[in-house]
Design a protein around this motif. Structure first.
Motif, PDB file in Angstrom:
ATOM      1  N   ALA A 147      38.633  35.145  47.758  1.00  0.00           N
ATOM      2  CA  ALA A 147      37.388  34.880  48.475  1.00  0.00           C
ATOM      3  C   ALA A 147      36.553  36.238  48.507  1.00  0.00           C
ATOM      4  CB  ALA A 147      37.515  34.431  50.040  1.00  0.00           C
ATOM      5  N   ARG A 148      35.455  36.154  48.787  1.00  0.00           N
ATOM      6  CA  ARG A 148      34.373  37.229  49.043  1.00  0.00           C
ATOM      7  C   ARG A 148      33.340  37.047  50.057  1.00  0.00           C
ATOM      8  NH1 ARG A 148      29.620  38.831  47.125  1.00  0.00           N
ATOM      9  NH2 ARG A 148      29.252  40.856  46.503  1.00  0.00           N
ATOM     10  N   ALA A 149      32.756  38.089  50.594  1.00  0.00           N
ATOM     11  CA  ALA A 149      31.469  37.848  51.424  1.00  0.00           C
ATOM     12  C   ALA A 149      30.616  39.138  51.452  1.00  0.00           C
ATOM     13  CB  ALA A 149      32.003  37.495  52.886  1.00  0.00           C
ATOM     14  N   GLY A 150      29.394  39.186  51.299  1.00  0.00           N
ATOM     15  CA  GLY A 150      28.605  40.261  51.320  1.00  0.00           C
ATOM     16  C   GLY A 150      27.134  40.025  51.639  1.00  0.00           C
ATOM     17  N   ALA A 151      26.344  40.969  51.402  1.00  0.00           N
ATOM     18  CA  ALA A 151      25.018  40.686  51.725  1.00  0.00           C
ATOM     19  C   ALA A 151      24.159  39.968  50.426  1.00  0.00           C
ATOM     20  CB  ALA A 151      24.271  42.139  51.751  1.00  0.00           C
ATOM     21  N   ALA A 152      24.778  40.186  49.256  1.00  0.00           N
ATOM     22  CA  ALA A 152      24.384  39.492  48.068  1.00  0.00           C
ATOM     23  C   ALA A 152      25.197  38.973  47.508  1.00  0.00           C
ATOM     24  CB  ALA A 152      23.528  40.715  47.248  1.00  0.00           C
ATOM     25  N   CYS A 153      25.247  37.709  46.693  1.00  0.00           N
ATOM     26  CA  CYS A 153      26.133  37.150  45.790  1.00  0.00           C
ATOM     27  C   CYS A 153      26.424  38.178  44.554  1.00  0.00           C
ATOM     28  CB  CYS A 153      25.689  36.137  45.253  1.00  0.00           C
ATOM     29  SG  CYS A 153      25.439  34.581  46.729  1.00  0.00           S
ATOM     30  N   GLU A 154      27.571  38.020  44.027  1.00  0.00           N
ATOM     31  CA  GLU A 154      28.158  38.761  42.793  1.00  0.00           C
ATOM     32  C   GLU A 154      27.437  38.169  41.791  1.00  0.00           C
ATOM     33  OE1 GLU A 154      29.374  41.173  41.270  1.00  0.00           O
ATOM     34  OE2 GLU A 154      31.332  40.842  42.293  1.00  0.00           O
ATOM     35  N   THR A 155      26.855  39.224  41.108  1.00  0.00           N
ATOM     36  CA  THR A 155      26.135  38.917  39.705  1.00  0.00           C
ATOM     37  C   THR A 155      26.791  39.177  38.670  1.00  0.00           C
ATOM     38  OG1 THR A 155      25.045  41.168  39.919  1.00  0.00           O
ATOM     39  CG2 THR A 155      23.919  39.515  41.039  1.00  0.00           C
ATOM     40  N   ASP A 156      27.801  40.323  38.611  1.00  0.00           N
ATOM     41  CA  ASP A 156      28.719  40.558  37.459  1.00  0.00           C
ATOM     42  C   ASP A 156      30.216  40.996  38.036  1.00  0.00           C
ATOM     43  OD1 ASP A 156      29.321  41.223  35.123  1.00  0.00           O
ATOM     44  OD2 ASP A 156      28.163  43.031  34.607  1.00  0.00           O
ATOM     45  N   PRO A 157      30.919  40.097  37.924  1.00  0.00           N
ATOM     46  CA  PRO A 157      32.403  40.354  38.551  1.00  0.00           C
ATOM     47  C   PRO A 157      33.089  41.170  37.561  1.00  0.00           C
ATOM     48  CG  PRO A 157      32.017  38.129  37.742  1.00  0.00           C
ATOM     49  CD  PRO A 157      30.763  38.714  37.847  1.00  0.00           C
ATOM     50  N   TYR A 158      33.873  42.361  38.290  1.00  0.00           N
ATOM     51  CA  TYR A 158      34.403  43.168  37.337  1.00  0.00           C
ATOM     52  C   TYR A 158      35.828  43.242  37.316  1.00  0.00           C
ATOM     53  CZ  TYR A 158      35.742  47.859  35.257  1.00  0.00           C
ATOM     54  OH  TYR A 158      36.542  48.480  34.720  1.00  0.00           O
ATOM     55  N   GLN A 159      36.825  43.096  36.459  1.00  0.00           N
ATOM     56  CA  GLN A 159      38.271  43.287  36.423  1.00  0.00           C
ATOM     57  C   GLN A 159      38.862  44.377  35.905  1.00  0.00           C
ATOM     58  OE1 GLN A 159      40.536  40.825  33.807  1.00  0.00           O
ATOM     59  NE2 GLN A 159      41.593  39.970  35.303  1.00  0.00           N
ATOM     60  N   GLU A 160      39.633  44.886  36.697  1.00  0.00           N
ATOM     61  CA  GLU A 160      40.360  46.187  36.285  1.00  0.00           C
ATOM     62  C   GLU A 160      41.760  45.770  35.768  1.00  0.00           C
ATOM     63  OE1 GLU A 160      39.497  50.079  38.692  1.00  0.00           O
ATOM     64  OE2 GLU A 160      40.837  48.823  39.831  1.00  0.00           O
ATOM     65  N   VAL A 161      41.581  45.467  34.430  1.00  0.00           N
ATOM     66  CA  VAL A 161      42.843  45.002  33.855  1.00  0.00           C
ATOM     67  C   VAL A 161      44.027  45.754  33.968  1.00  0.00           C
ATOM     68  CG1 VAL A 161      43.790  44.200  31.212  1.00  0.00           C
ATOM     69  CG2 VAL A 161      41.438  43.924  32.149  1.00  0.00           C
ATOM     70  N   ASP A 162      44.000  47.019  34.153  1.00  0.00           N
ATOM     71  CA  ASP A 162      45.365  47.821  34.303  1.00  0.00           C
ATOM     72  C   ASP A 162      45.717  47.943  35.776  1.00  0.00           C
ATOM     73  OD1 ASP A 162      42.909  49.124  35.362  1.00  0.00           O
ATOM     74  OD2 ASP A 162      43.511  51.210  34.751  1.00  0.00           O
ATOM     75  N   ARG A 163      45.144  47.154  36.588  1.00  0.00           N
ATOM     76  CA  ARG A 163      45.404  46.967  37.983  1.00  0.00           C
ATOM     77  C   ARG A 163      46.121  45.467  38.298  1.00  0.00           C
ATOM     78  NH1 ARG A 163      44.606  50.865  41.753  1.00  0.00           N
ATOM     79  NH2 ARG A 163      44.340  49.315  43.162  1.00  0.00           N
ATOM     80  N   GLU A 164      46.878  44.992  37.536  1.00  0.00           N
ATOM     81  CA  GLU A 164      47.426  43.520  37.770  1.00  0.00           C
ATOM     82  C   GLU A 164      46.318  42.642  37.832  1.00  0.00           C
ATOM     83  OE1 GLU A 164      49.804  43.717  41.249  1.00  0.00           O
ATOM     84  OE2 GLU A 164      51.414  44.808  40.084  1.00  0.00           O
ATOM     85  N   GLN A 165      45.239  42.889  36.902  1.00  0.00           N
ATOM     86  CA  GLN A 165      44.230  41.964  36.621  1.00  0.00           C
ATOM     87  C   GLN A 165      43.382  41.562  37.917  1.00  0.00           C
ATOM     88  OE1 GLN A 165      46.974  38.995  35.044  1.00  0.00           O
ATOM     89  NE2 GLN A 165      45.996  39.017  33.175  1.00  0.00           N
ATOM     90  N   THR A 166      43.211  42.591  38.773  1.00  0.00           N
ATOM     91  CA  THR A 166      42.365  42.655  39.943  1.00  0.00           C
ATOM     92  C   THR A 166      41.068  42.673  39.677  1.00  0.00           C
ATOM     93  OG1 THR A 166      44.196  43.782  41.438  1.00  0.00           O
ATOM     94  CG2 THR A 166      41.834  43.600  42.236  1.00  0.00           C
ATOM     95  N   TRP A 167      40.144  41.649  40.378  1.00  0.00           N
ATOM     96  CA  TRP A 167      38.892  41.448  40.191  1.00  0.00           C
ATOM     97  C   TRP A 167      38.152  42.397  41.499  1.00  0.00           C
ATOM     98  CZ3 TRP A 167      36.239  39.195  36.541  1.00  0.00           C
ATOM     99  CH2 TRP A 167      36.986  38.532  35.417  1.00  0.00           C
ATOM    100  N   ILE A 168      37.625  43.414  41.267  1.00  0.00           N
ATOM    101  CA  ILE A 168      37.170  44.336  42.254  1.00  0.00           C
ATOM    102  C   ILE A 168      36.303  43.713  43.398  1.00  0.00           C
ATOM    103  CG2 ILE A 168      35.865  46.475  42.770  1.00  0.00           C
ATOM    104  CD1 ILE A 168      38.490  46.497  41.150  1.00  0.00           C
ATOM    105  N   GLY A 169      36.484  43.723  44.783  1.00  0.00           N
ATOM    106  CA  GLY A 169      36.024  43.079  45.638  1.00  0.00           C
ATOM    107  C   GLY A 169      36.331  41.650  45.949  1.00  0.00           C
ATOM    108  N   TRP A 170      37.437  41.050  45.458  1.00  0.00           N
ATOM    109  CA  TRP A 170      37.699  39.742  45.408  1.00  0.00           C
ATOM    110  C   TRP A 170      39.098  39.767  45.935  1.00  0.00           C
ATOM    111  CZ3 TRP A 170      34.682  35.513  44.523  1.00  0.00           C
ATOM    112  CH2 TRP A 170      33.563  35.781  43.774  1.00  0.00           C
TER     113      TRP A 170
END
Length: 230
Positions: A147-170
């Motif tokens: 899940a995610r919440a913010g002032a604006a919607c995500e326009t380009d989700p970014y994944q840190e592959v070297d951090r257990e496939q974590t999507w930043i801010g999700w």
């Protein structure tokens, strides 16, 4: 932080999923963990609750995947978010999260913007139900609800592959694999203090991330979303 999954009987389950992803600097929402973070003061607003059953379409929610939002972070995959009459928790329709795990990577979600009537921080409580047949003790079953919440919607989700496939801010709010392996509807919850944009709007996102390898479409069904601002 770990979030409890709740089965149909309402009984609390063991903590699900891995530790929540750290919230990136670009994310406006702050996950609340009692005793861990001091939440900013929230605005005094009249609580508003919205419930969605997807009987008449997406009801303002916008379906997205990492493949069609911004620069793709994963190898091409044909995952999709669609409406379905195959399963429903309430009524006869739900959202079908069609996850293709051939590349062991992917993000599927829905966005919706709300006008909360203030530009001061507000509290968000999000509840969603997802049908899953995954077991936490067998192959597969390690995909997660996010899940995610913010002032604006995500326009380009970014994944840190070297951090257990974590999507930043999700943040991961629960695993789609359950110990008993019983197919069914499970509830997932997310809480955050969110600062709206200059027009008093907040974007809420709900969905799943693929972290398991399977070379076919696996169907997860999302229904009965409740959003409360207070």
């Amino acid at each position: 932080m770990r979030i409890l999954g709740i089965d149909l009987s309402g009984a609390a389950r063991a903590p699900l999923g891995r530790a929540c992803a750290r919230v990136g600097a670009a994310a406006a929402g702050v996950v609340i963990a009692a005793g861990l973070l001091q939440a900013p003061a929230v605005a005094r607003i009249t609580p508003a609750t919205y419930t969605y059953g997807y009987e008449t379409g997406f009801q303002g929610w916008v379906p997205k995947t990492d493949q069609n939002t911004g620069t793709p972070e994963c190898s091409p995959h044909d995952s999709a978010v669609a409406l379905s009459g195959a399963k429903a928790r309430d009524g006869v329709r739900s959202v079908d999260l069609q996850a293709h795990g051939e590349n062991d990577c992917g993000l599927l979600w829905l966005d919706r913007t709300f006008n909360v009537g203030t530009t001061a921080p507000v509290r968000l409580d999000l509840s969603l139900w997802v049908w899953t047949a995954d077991s936490s003790v067998g192959p597969g079953g390690v995909n997660d609800v996010v899940a995610r919440a913010g002032a604006a919607c995500e326009t380009d989700p970014y994944q840190e592959v070297d951090r257990e496939q974590t999507w930043i801010g999700w943040p991961e709010i629960g695993s789609l694999g359950h110990g008993d392996g019983i197919p069914g509807w499970y509830e997932y919850r997310y809480q955050a203090t969110v600062t709206p944009d200059s027009s008093g709007r907040v974007c809420v996102s709900q969905g799943m991330q693929i972290v398991s390898t399977f070379a076919f479409i696996k169907h997860y069904y999302l229904d009965t979303t409740t959003v409360t601002f207070s």
